[in-house]
Design a protein around this motif. Sequence first.
Motif, PDB file in Angstrom:
ATOM      1  N   LEU A  68       0.829  -1.207   0.000  1.00 63.44           N
ATOM      2  CA  LEU A  68       0.000   0.000   0.000  1.00 63.44           C
ATOM      3  C   LEU A  68       0.861   1.253   0.000  1.00 63.44           C
ATOM      4  O   LEU A  68       1.739   1.408   0.840  1.00 63.44           O
ATOM      5  CB  LEU A  68      -0.912   0.011   1.237  1.00 63.44           C
ATOM      6  CG  LEU A  68      -1.691   1.304   1.519  1.00 63.44           C
ATOM      7  CD1 LEU A  68      -2.710   1.586   0.421  1.00 63.44           C
ATOM      8  CD2 LEU A  68      -2.390   1.245   2.880  1.00 63.44           C
ATOM      9  N   SER A  69       0.588   2.132  -0.959  1.00 68.35           N
ATOM     10  CA  SER A  69       1.203   3.464  -0.959  1.00 68.35           C
ATOM     11  C   SER A  69       0.149   4.440  -0.451  1.00 68.35           C
ATOM     12  O   SER A  69      -0.859   4.667  -1.126  1.00 68.35           O
ATOM     13  CB  SER A  69       1.657   3.860  -2.366  1.00 68.35           C
ATOM     14  OG  SER A  69       2.760   3.080  -2.769  1.00 68.35           O
ATOM     15  N   PHE A  70       0.381   4.982   0.725  1.00 69.90           N
ATOM     16  CA  PHE A  70      -0.586   5.886   1.362  1.00 69.90           C
ATOM     17  C   PHE A  70      -0.230   7.321   0.996  1.00 69.90           C
ATOM     18  O   PHE A  70       0.749   7.868   1.483  1.00 69.90           O
ATOM     19  CB  PHE A  70      -0.562   5.683   2.879  1.00 69.90           C
ATOM     20  CG  PHE A  70      -1.697   6.340   3.602  1.00 69.90           C
ATOM     21  CD1 PHE A  70      -2.807   5.621   3.979  1.00 69.90           C
ATOM     22  CD2 PHE A  70      -1.655   7.704   3.897  1.00 69.90           C
ATOM     23  CE1 PHE A  70      -3.864   6.236   4.648  1.00 69.90           C
ATOM     24  CE2 PHE A  70      -2.694   8.318   4.557  1.00 69.90           C
ATOM     25  CZ  PHE A  70      -3.806   7.579   4.924  1.00 69.90           C
ATOM     26  N   ASP A  71      -1.027   7.917   0.125  1.00 67.16           N
ATOM     27  CA  ASP A  71      -0.771   9.266  -0.386  1.00 67.16           C
ATOM     28  C   ASP A  71      -1.385  10.310   0.554  1.00 67.16           C
ATOM     29  O   ASP A  71      -2.590  10.519   0.566  1.00 67.16           O
ATOM     30  CB  ASP A  71      -1.363   9.397  -1.789  1.00 67.16           C
ATOM     31  CG  ASP A  71      -0.961  10.688  -2.487  1.00 67.16           C
ATOM     32  OD1 ASP A  71      -0.678  11.682  -1.791  1.00 67.16           O
ATOM     33  OD2 ASP A  71      -0.944  10.700  -3.731  1.00 67.16           O
ATOM     34  N   MET A  72      -0.525  10.959   1.335  1.00 74.31           N
ATOM     35  CA  MET A  72      -0.993  11.946   2.312  1.00 74.31           C
ATOM     36  C   MET A  72      -1.680  13.132   1.629  1.00 74.31           C
ATOM     37  O   MET A  72      -2.682  13.644   2.128  1.00 74.31           O
ATOM     38  CB  MET A  72       0.183  12.450   3.144  1.00 74.31           C
ATOM     39  CG  MET A  72       0.768  11.415   4.087  1.00 74.31           C
ATOM     40  SD  MET A  72      -0.259  11.124   5.536  1.00 74.31           S
ATOM     41  CE  MET A  72       0.019  12.616   6.469  1.00 74.31           C
ATOM     42  N   ASN A  73      -1.148  13.578   0.504  1.00 68.77           N
ATOM     43  CA  ASN A  73      -1.726  14.730  -0.189  1.00 68.77           C
ATOM     44  C   ASN A  73      -3.139  14.418  -0.674  1.00 68.77           C
ATOM     45  O   ASN A  73      -4.053  15.234  -0.518  1.00 68.77           O
ATOM     46  CB  ASN A  73      -0.840  15.143  -1.362  1.00 68.77           C
ATOM     47  CG  ASN A  73       0.522  15.630  -0.918  1.00 68.77           C
ATOM     48  OD1 ASN A  73       1.382  14.831  -0.572  1.00 68.77           O
ATOM     49  ND2 ASN A  73       0.732  16.931  -0.899  1.00 68.77           N
ATOM     50  N   LEU A  74      -3.313  13.238  -1.260  1.00 75.01           N
ATOM     51  CA  LEU A  74      -4.633  12.834  -1.732  1.00 75.01           C
ATOM     52  C   LEU A  74      -5.593  12.663  -0.562  1.00 75.01           C
ATOM     53  O   LEU A  74      -6.755  13.055  -0.637  1.00 75.01           O
ATOM     54  CB  LEU A  74      -4.539  11.522  -2.524  1.00 75.01           C
ATOM     55  CG  LEU A  74      -5.854  10.939  -3.046  1.00 75.01           C
ATOM     56  CD1 LEU A  74      -6.543  11.914  -4.005  1.00 75.01           C
ATOM     57  CD2 LEU A  74      -5.611   9.599  -3.727  1.00 75.01           C
ATOM     58  N   ALA A  75      -5.100  12.078   0.531  1.00 75.11           N
ATOM     59  CA  ALA A  75      -5.942  11.828   1.707  1.00 75.11           C
ATOM     60  C   ALA A  75      -6.483  13.130   2.305  1.00 75.11           C
ATOM     61  O   ALA A  75      -7.566  13.157   2.883  1.00 75.11           O
ATOM     62  CB  ALA A  75      -5.147  11.055   2.761  1.00 75.11           C
ATOM     63  N   LYS A  76      -5.733  14.221   2.136  1.00 82.81           N
ATOM     64  CA  LYS A  76      -6.159  15.513   2.689  1.00 82.81           C
ATOM     65  C   LYS A  76      -7.035  16.310   1.731  1.00 82.81           C
ATOM     66  O   LYS A  76      -7.676  17.287   2.122  1.00 82.81           O
ATOM     67  CB  LYS A  76      -4.931  16.361   3.044  1.00 82.81           C
ATOM     68  CG  LYS A  76      -4.137  15.833   4.227  1.00 82.81           C
ATOM     69  CD  LYS A  76      -2.914  16.698   4.474  1.00 82.81           C
ATOM     70  CE  LYS A  76      -2.124  16.204   5.674  1.00 82.81           C
ATOM     71  NZ  LYS A  76      -0.925  17.021   5.924  1.00 82.81           N
ATOM     72  N   GLU A  77      -7.066  15.901   0.473  1.00 84.92           N
ATOM     73  CA  GLU A  77      -7.770  16.678  -0.548  1.00 84.92           C
ATOM     74  C   GLU A  77      -9.290  16.596  -0.391  1.00 84.92           C
ATOM     75  O   GLU A  77      -9.845  15.522  -0.181  1.00 84.92           O
ATOM     76  CB  GLU A  77      -7.366  16.180  -1.942  1.00 84.92           C
ATOM     77  CG  GLU A  77      -7.749  17.145  -3.043  1.00 84.92           C
ATOM     78  CD  GLU A  77      -7.002  16.855  -4.343  1.00 84.92           C
ATOM     79  OE1 GLU A  77      -7.658  16.971  -5.390  1.00 84.92           O
ATOM     80  OE2 GLU A  77      -5.816  16.536  -4.310  1.00 84.92           O
ATOM     81  N   GLN A  78      -9.931  17.750  -0.483  1.00 83.58           N
ATOM     82  CA  GLN A  78     -11.390  17.825  -0.392  1.00 83.58           C
ATOM     83  C   GLN A  78     -11.978  17.952  -1.802  1.00 83.58           C
ATOM     84  O   GLN A  78     -12.525  18.989  -2.170  1.00 83.58           O
ATOM     85  CB  GLN A  78     -11.801  19.022   0.466  1.00 83.58           C
ATOM     86  CG  GLN A  78     -11.331  18.952   1.911  1.00 83.58           C
ATOM     87  CD  GLN A  78     -12.112  17.933   2.717  1.00 83.58           C
ATOM     88  OE1 GLN A  78     -13.329  17.970   2.760  1.00 83.58           O
ATOM     89  NE2 GLN A  78     -11.410  17.023   3.356  1.00 83.58           N
ATOM     90  N   SER A  79     -11.836  16.895  -2.591  1.00 87.46           N
ATOM     91  CA  SER A  79     -12.357  16.900  -3.953  1.00 87.46           C
ATOM     92  C   SER A  79     -12.730  15.485  -4.346  1.00 87.46           C
ATOM     93  O   SER A  79     -12.468  14.538  -3.611  1.00 87.46           O
ATOM     94  CB  SER A  79     -11.306  17.449  -4.934  1.00 87.46           C
ATOM     95  OG  SER A  79     -10.322  16.465  -5.212  1.00 87.46           O
ATOM     96  N   GLU A  80     -13.313  15.353  -5.539  1.00 86.66           N
ATOM     97  CA  GLU A  80     -13.740  14.034  -5.999  1.00 86.66           C
ATOM     98  C   GLU A  80     -12.562  13.099  -6.272  1.00 86.66           C
ATOM     99  O   GLU A  80     -12.755  11.898  -6.436  1.00 86.66           O
ATOM    100  CB  GLU A  80     -14.616  14.149  -7.236  1.00 86.66           C
ATOM    101  CG  GLU A  80     -13.925  14.738  -8.446  1.00 86.66           C
ATOM    102  CD  GLU A  80     -14.832  14.804  -9.662  1.00 86.66           C
ATOM    103  OE1 GLU A  80     -14.312  14.723 -10.778  1.00 86.66           O
ATOM    104  OE2 GLU A  80     -16.058  14.943  -9.489  1.00 86.66           O
ATOM    105  N   LYS A  81     -11.340  13.628  -6.289  1.00 86.26           N
ATOM    106  CA  LYS A  81     -10.159  12.771  -6.440  1.00 86.26           C
ATOM    107  C   LYS A  81      -9.950  11.905  -5.206  1.00 86.26           C
ATOM    108  O   LYS A  81      -9.393  10.816  -5.285  1.00 86.26           O
ATOM    109  CB  LYS A  81      -8.908  13.630  -6.678  1.00 86.26           C
ATOM    110  CG  LYS A  81      -8.879  14.343  -8.018  1.00 86.26           C
ATOM    111  CD  LYS A  81      -7.604  15.163  -8.144  1.00 86.26           C
ATOM    112  CE  LYS A  81      -7.596  15.969  -9.442  1.00 86.26           C
ATOM    113  NZ  LYS A  81      -6.392  16.837  -9.522  1.00 86.26           N
TER     114      LYS A  81
END
Length: 201
Positions: A68-81
């Motif tokens: 598992l690659s845990f993407d901190m930036n994506l996890a914090k993003e408030q969007s449909e991504k």
Amino acid sequence: MKAGVEAIGYKDKLDIILLQFVTVMKDGKPVKMSKRLGTAITMDDLLEELSADVIRFFFLQKSANTHLSFDMNLAKEQSEKNPVFYVQYAYARICSILEKAGNIGETKGLDLLKDKREIELMKQILKFKEIIEDTVEDYQLQRIPQYAIDLATTFHGFYQDCQVLVEDQDLKNQRLNLVLATQIALKNVLDLMGVSAPEKM
């Protein structure tokens, strides 16, 4: 743990699932971790920066035997991504529709629901039981967050193409009942993951 479970009369009732190594990514680069240097990232460290909802969802997305690659930036993003935001937004949207509608009138069937989007949504809801049964058998837990994403995607498509609060009362009631069924399925799958189902976002 297995000996303890056996001692209280539950021999062979405990299965232990070991996860593969997790790489934490930040700004597109892996965060270097070392037990010797004391630079390991703990779950408490993650919880200081992210909600339990996001962490649970992300960890469940991969099979236990997959890195598992845990993407901190994506996890914090408030969007449909961000898949957690995307699924929770679908639930909040459903709650908004049902709140605007008020009382849902009775309907004797779903015979007026013939649009492709409506049929796709009904089929997606019906998959829920099968997803859970399969997961119970083989512990492939990644099916559950994937189902949540698929259901949210199908609902967003339905919402885009099929106006729910129409003047035709029968069609309106049938579409509202479909929305209600979606809400129930989505709430159940979020509850299974221990992820909250916000009514407003």
